[in-house]
Design an enzyme around this catalytic site. Sequence first.
Site, PDB file in Angstrom:
ATOM      1  CD  GLU A 246       4.832   9.602  43.930  1.00  0.00           C
ATOM      2  OE1 GLU A 246       4.976   8.668  43.114  1.00  0.00           O
ATOM      3  OE2 GLU A 246       4.328  10.696  43.627  1.00  0.00           O
ATOM      4  CB  CYS A 280       9.144   2.286  42.554  1.00  0.00           C
ATOM      5  SG  CYS A 280       9.810   3.916  42.204  1.00  0.00           S
TER       6      CYS A 280
HETATM    7  P1  NAP Z   1       8.064   0.077  53.056  1.00  0.00           P
HETATM    8  O1  NAP Z   1       8.326  -1.180  53.781  1.00  0.00           O
HETATM    9  O2  NAP Z   1       6.672   0.398  52.665  1.00  0.00           O
HETATM   10  O3  NAP Z   1       8.662   1.242  53.974  1.00  0.00           O
HETATM   11  C1  NAP Z   1       8.677   2.579  53.535  1.00  0.00           C
HETATM   12  C2  NAP Z   1       8.728   3.493  54.735  1.00  0.00           C
HETATM   13  O4  NAP Z   1       7.537   3.326  55.484  1.00  0.00           O
HETATM   14  C3  NAP Z   1       9.881   3.223  55.690  1.00  0.00           C
HETATM   15  O5  NAP Z   1      10.342   4.434  56.204  1.00  0.00           O
HETATM   16  C4  NAP Z   1       9.221   2.395  56.775  1.00  0.00           C
HETATM   17  O6  NAP Z   1       9.842   2.512  58.028  1.00  0.00           O
HETATM   18  C5  NAP Z   1       7.856   3.053  56.830  1.00  0.00           C
HETATM   19  N1  NAP Z   1       6.821   2.208  57.407  1.00  0.00           N
HETATM   20  C6  NAP Z   1       6.707   0.867  57.356  1.00  0.00           C
HETATM   21  N2  NAP Z   1       5.570   0.487  57.980  1.00  0.00           N
HETATM   22  C7  NAP Z   1       4.977   1.603  58.442  1.00  0.00           C
HETATM   23  C8  NAP Z   1       3.780   1.867  59.162  1.00  0.00           C
HETATM   24  N3  NAP Z   1       2.953   0.899  59.533  1.00  0.00           N
HETATM   25  N4  NAP Z   1       3.479   3.147  59.440  1.00  0.00           N
HETATM   26  C9  NAP Z   1       4.289   4.134  59.071  1.00  0.00           C
HETATM   27  N5  NAP Z   1       5.434   3.958  58.382  1.00  0.00           N
HETATM   28  C10 NAP Z   1       5.773   2.702  58.068  1.00  0.00           C
HETATM   29  O7  NAP Z   1       8.930   0.172  51.714  1.00  0.00           O
HETATM   30  P2  NAP Z   1      10.482  -0.094  51.505  1.00  0.00           P
HETATM   31  O8  NAP Z   1      10.721  -1.558  51.556  1.00  0.00           O
HETATM   32  O9  NAP Z   1      11.284   0.802  52.368  1.00  0.00           O
HETATM   33  O10 NAP Z   1      10.675   0.455  50.014  1.00  0.00           O
HETATM   34  C11 NAP Z   1      10.383  -0.294  48.903  1.00  0.00           C
HETATM   35  C12 NAP Z   1       9.019   0.045  48.346  1.00  0.00           C
HETATM   36  O11 NAP Z   1       8.946   1.435  48.062  1.00  0.00           O
HETATM   37  C13 NAP Z   1       8.757  -0.659  47.032  1.00  0.00           C
HETATM   38  O12 NAP Z   1       7.434  -1.132  47.014  1.00  0.00           O
HETATM   39  C14 NAP Z   1       8.943   0.460  45.997  1.00  0.00           C
HETATM   40  O13 NAP Z   1       8.258   0.270  44.787  1.00  0.00           O
HETATM   41  C15 NAP Z   1       8.440   1.631  46.754  1.00  0.00           C
HETATM   42  N6  NAP Z   1       8.946   2.872  46.161  1.00  0.00           N
HETATM   43  C16 NAP Z   1       8.085   3.649  45.442  1.00  0.00           C
HETATM   44  C17 NAP Z   1       8.558   4.802  44.840  1.00  0.00           C
HETATM   45  C18 NAP Z   1       7.635   5.686  44.045  1.00  0.00           C
HETATM   46  O14 NAP Z   1       8.010   6.824  43.798  1.00  0.00           O
HETATM   47  N7  NAP Z   1       6.458   5.226  43.634  1.00  0.00           N
HETATM   48  C19 NAP Z   1       9.900   5.163  44.970  1.00  0.00           C
HETATM   49  C20 NAP Z   1      10.747   4.349  45.709  1.00  0.00           C
HETATM   50  C21 NAP Z   1      10.257   3.194  46.315  1.00  0.00           C
HETATM   51  P3  NAP Z   1      10.673   1.315  58.670  1.00  0.00           P
HETATM   52  O15 NAP Z   1      11.923   1.208  57.883  1.00  0.00           O
HETATM   53  O16 NAP Z   1      10.910   1.793  60.048  1.00  0.00           O
HETATM   54  O17 NAP Z   1       9.828   0.094  58.578  1.00  0.00           O
END
Ligand code: NAP
Length: 472
Positions: A246, A280
């Site tokens: 997602e 998102c």
């Molecule tokens: P993110 O930076 O991609 O992080 C999401 C999760 O992934 C966090 O728990 C993060 O942990 C972890 N993570 C980061 N790098 C990683 C890696 N290399 N390997 C494994 N895990 C890793 O996203 P965010 O800033 O938290 O959230 C915003 C994004 O989520 C936006 O793009 C939004 O559109 C998207 N989103 C999508 C949906 C949907 O249903 N489509 C819903 C909500 C949000 P750390 O915090 O430890 O870095």
Amino acid sequence: MRSKLYINGEWVDGSGTMPVYDPSDGSVIADVAIAGEAECEAALTAADAAAVAWAKTAPRFRSEILRKAFEIMTSESEAIAKLISRENGKAMPDARGEAAYAAEFFRWFAEEAVRTPGDFRKSPSGDKRILVTHQPIGLSILITPWNFPAGMATRKIGPAVAAGCTMILKPASETPLTAMYIVDVMERAGLPKGVLNLVLPEKSGPAISKMLHDKRVKNLSFTGSTEVGRVLLKEAADKVIRCSMELGGNAQVIVHDDADLTVTIPQLLLAKMRNGGAACTSANRIYVQRPIADKFIAELTKSMSAFVMGRGTDATTTLGASVSMKERNKIAEIVDESIAAGGKVLLGGVKPSGEGAFYPATVLTVDKNNPILNHEIFGPVAPVVIFDTDEEGIALANDTEFGLISYVFSASLARAIRTAEAMESGMVAINKGVISDPAAPFGGVKQSGLGREGGFDGIHEFLQTKYIGVEI
Ligand code: NAP
């Protein structure tokens, strides 16, 4: 307040601690345990050891745990909302909405747990019977983002429990406290030890990479940015781990010239400003048809100016803080770049000085090539583009790598459905600002993801299909 890791039914210390901040003023809310290699390994061992017995439990047993969790979450919704607001920064009305939404995933999947149909039929040639059943896929890694710390966790835990999978939950490092609260709810609801484990690795990348190369891991359910999703898909490819993704969105809005603005403006405000725009699904690219553009822009600007910015837990706040200064500064940079490229500011557009990760409600008019349209803004910023024909509006709206959700406003249902059918997105909202619903399939196309959460599809992200051919 829980602040430790949860492994094999115990709340445990890790290899150190990490602060969780209140983004409204930068103060520390709590120091939470972080997981080193030993804790990640212990979580894998626990989830693996519990997997076989858990998969064999009766669906009704799992259903009743989820129902109980729904009841606990509902009775404690105000406390959950306050915790969400404190660590994430969002305004209490948004936090209350999320607490209720999050609990509903447990209710929905409590109902789904006992209703997974199979299939039994005669083969077309008559040589055998075709029996199709669905089995839990097994140990699943659940990774969640900071913007909906409760909702994104229950949207994964709910179907995983319903299906009979064991789990390791890794919440975002900015917002682990809400996830810990939810794990505590599951414990109180009677979830057996080892089924759900929570780790917070000091460095997510290497820790998750190691897990995705461990043969005990069978499934990855990730919600977060497209950038990280791409990395994880590559990691998961080595062991062909099943993935549900997602990912990011950059939602398009088409306001046709016959739209009823008394409906459109309040619904669009929901689509844009829920969570302060950190969703998102947030309406990021607003395309309005020329005959009603002036009136629409004036009314949108007036309505956006009514938001009261402040600490999320203050009673008057309707626009809270972003989750961190880093995220707030990203919003400011995107707006500054847009202005430099010719964007005209009608409201806001200036980064406040002082403490707190705040950014004001902002309205811009931009041309169709403005760079702001290429970014997922994740803030209270509404860029508006004027278009002429329906065909032009549809082409502009679809000109993005993302495909999560679109919004269409028109007084003509036939016209709205024609536009909805042309939208390249997994979801389309017609004359409505929020359509997320645990009973509906949530998910995107293009680079917004793979798979669906919620609805009848959600449980299947944690089930695998088995075909048994029977000689009769
Ligand atoms: P993110 O930076 O991609 O992080 C999401 C999760 O992934 C966090 O728990 C993060 O942990 C972890 N993570 C980061 N790098 C990683 C890696 N290399 N390997 C494994 N895990 C890793 O996203 P965010 O800033 O938290 O959230 C915003 C994004 O989520 C936006 O793009 C939004 O559109 C998207 N989103 C999508 C949906 C949907 O249903 N489509 C819903 C909500 C949000 P750390 O915090 O430890 O870095």
